[in-house]
Design a protein around this motif. Structure first.
Motif: not given
Ligand SMILES: [Zn+2]
Length: 239
Positions: A190-194, A204-206, A198-199
């Motif tokens: 959840i909170s790691c910048p990487f 955005k894609w969805c 990705v999230r």
């Protein structure tokens, strides 16, 4: 598995199993639950402390015409006369007979093991299970992936923090990728910048706006309730 280990710690055998005595050859006198409401070592701790052969079977202790004790010190000499009398009184009601002792399950009426009863008991015993969301099992998702999500929700995926909780000496529990917080399940997913990057790309894609996510369970719950179209929701759960 760690979940099984945790469960077995909390689900003590004496709470689910009991022995039906026949010959007493495969039942431990002190450690198995075969008489009364708990194990004899729990019911008579002072006598158990004086026992010389703690792992002896019932058949070694209860003979045809006597009860054979093997104390390190005589219980009567140390003021345990009443306890000894109570224990003797309880076990003299047992009549040994040929045949193997049977292990039965306390959770069912007939003593047979039923997986769903044990599952129910584990759910009641582990508080973490009461807090977790119901996982949506999708046939489109490999079982190992769904299991990973299920474990992540409970914070039980391999992480540096999980290793340190198991007593492994580590230089640091900080995330090696961003160096900005402990590397626990929530941080990794959840909170790691990487993970955030990705999230955001996936959402955005969805075409989804999801403002705040604090825990893995938030995403699972969001996906399970999102949108009005079943097919679209199913697709999101799959992603
Ligand atoms: Zn990180």
């Amino acid at each position: 598995m760690s979940i099984e280990k945790d469960s077995s710690k909390k689900l003590e055998k004496e709470k689910t199993n009991y022995k039906v005595i026949k010959s007493g050859d495969n039942t431990q006198f002190w450690h198995d639950f075969w008489i009364g409401t708990c194990k004899l070592k729990t019911a008579f701790p002072s006598l158990y402390a004086l026992e010389s052969k703690k792992r002896f079977k019932v058949s070694i202790r209860i003979l045809a015409d006597e009860i054979k004790w093997d104390w390190s010190s005589c219980p009567i000499n140390v003021g345990l006369t009443t306890e000894l009398e109570n224990l003797t009184k309880a076990i003299t009601t047992i009549q040994l007979q040929p045949g193997l002792d049977e292990t039965k399950c306390k959770l069912s009426h007939d003593g047979n093991y039923m997986v769903h009863m044990l599952r129910q008991r584990i759910d009641q015993t582990l508080p973490v299970n009461n807090q977790q969301a119901m996982i949506k099992w999708s046939k489109l998702v490999p079982i190992k992936v769904t299991c990973f999500v299920w474990r992540a929700i409970q914070g039980r995926i391999p992480s540096v923090v999980a290793l340190s909780h198991r007593g492994i000496n580590l230089d640091s529990t900080i995330c090696g990728s961003c160096i900005d917080g402990p590397e626990c399940a929530n941080h990794i997913i959840i909170s790691c910048p990487f993970a955030v990057m990705v999230r955001e790309m996936i959402f955005k894609w969805c075409g989804i706006n999801l403002s705040e996510v604090n825990e893995v369970v938030d995403i699972e719950e969001f996906a399970a309730k999102w949108g009005k179209q079943y097919k679209k929701r199913k697709r999101l759960i799959t992603i």
